[in-house]
Write a protein that holds these residues in place. Structure first.
Motif, PDB file in Angstrom:
ATOM      1  N   UNK A  62     165.208 -38.973 125.471  1.00 24.95           N
ATOM      2  CA  UNK A  62     163.867 -39.519 125.262  1.00 24.95           C
ATOM      3  C   UNK A  62     163.488 -40.498 126.368  1.00 24.95           C
ATOM      4  N   UNK A  63     164.468 -41.237 126.884  1.00 26.88           N
ATOM      5  CA  UNK A  63     164.178 -42.131 128.006  1.00 26.88           C
ATOM      6  C   UNK A  63     163.851 -41.328 129.261  1.00 26.88           C
ATOM      7  N   UNK A  64     164.567 -40.237 129.474  1.00 27.84           N
ATOM      8  CA  UNK A  64     164.258 -39.369 130.611  1.00 27.84           C
ATOM      9  C   UNK A  64     162.885 -38.724 130.436  1.00 27.84           C
ATOM     10  N   UNK A  65     162.516 -38.362 129.215  1.00 21.60           N
ATOM     11  CA  UNK A  65     161.198 -37.793 128.952  1.00 21.60           C
ATOM     12  C   UNK A  65     160.101 -38.815 129.267  1.00 21.60           C
ATOM     13  N   UNK A  66     160.320 -40.066 128.903  1.00 25.07           N
ATOM     14  CA  UNK A  66     159.354 -41.124 129.226  1.00 25.07           C
ATOM     15  C   UNK A  66     159.240 -41.287 130.742  1.00 25.07           C
ATOM     16  N   UNK A 101     155.861 -40.864 133.249  1.00 19.61           N
ATOM     17  CA  UNK A 101     155.455 -41.800 134.311  1.00 19.61           C
ATOM     18  C   UNK A 101     155.387 -41.073 135.654  1.00 19.61           C
ATOM     19  N   UNK A 102     156.328 -40.194 135.903  1.00 17.79           N
ATOM     20  CA  UNK A 102     156.333 -39.401 137.132  1.00 17.79           C
ATOM     21  C   UNK A 102     155.050 -38.579 137.226  1.00 17.79           C
ATOM     22  N   UNK A 103     154.679 -37.958 136.123  1.00 19.04           N
ATOM     23  CA  UNK A 103     153.459 -37.156 136.092  1.00 19.04           C
ATOM     24  C   UNK A 103     152.228 -38.006 136.410  1.00 19.04           C
ATOM     25  N   UNK A 104     152.179 -39.191 135.844  1.00 17.89           N
ATOM     26  CA  UNK A 104     151.036 -40.081 136.081  1.00 17.89           C
ATOM     27  C   UNK A 104     150.903 -40.448 137.558  1.00 17.89           C
ATOM     28  N   UNK A 105     152.020 -40.533 138.256  1.00 21.47           N
ATOM     29  CA  UNK A 105     152.002 -40.887 139.681  1.00 21.47           C
ATOM     30  C   UNK A 105     151.763 -39.696 140.602  1.00 21.47           C
ATOM     31  N   UNK A 106     152.186 -38.503 140.190  1.00 21.96           N
ATOM     32  CA  UNK A 106     152.153 -37.324 141.062  1.00 21.96           C
ATOM     33  C   UNK A 106     151.221 -36.211 140.572  1.00 21.96           C
TER      34      UNK A 106
END
Length: 97
Positions: free
Chosen positions: A2-6, A10-15
């Motif tokens: 779940x931490x990796x999913x979060x 965040x990665x998606x929001x940046x890229x």
């Protein structure tokens, strides 16, 4: 997972995708964080759909023969078991607790 999913969110929001020029490096590639790993965590992003991902926790060490098999978690929050890795009678509902 779940931490990796979060992290992936965040990665998606940046890229604006789950995969940019290089695949994302997960902050937690195994679990537990300390001691011998019980699962190795990897991310898969389909080349034809960079707006989705699947995290897979693959059994290792003391959990190698666990009847629940390997766990998956996707960008829609679906919790499942990796096909062909779990024993008869096991399913996501009784293994993801």
């Amino acid at each position: 997972m779940l931490e990796d999913a979060a992290y992936m969110q965040h990665y998606y929001a940046s890229h604006n995708a789950y995969w940019d020029q290089l695949p994302p490096q997960l902050p937690f590639a195994s679990t537990p964080r300390q001691g011998a790993p019980s699962y190795a965590i990897t991310v898969s992003v389909p080349a034809d759909d960079p707006t989705s991902f699947v995290l897979t926790a693959t059994r290792s060490g003391a959990m190698s023969s666990d009847a629940c098999g390997d766990f998956t978690y996707d960008n829609l929050g679906r919790r499942d078991l990796a096909a062909g890795t779990f024993a008869a009678g096991r399913n996501a509902a009784n293994c993801w607790r």
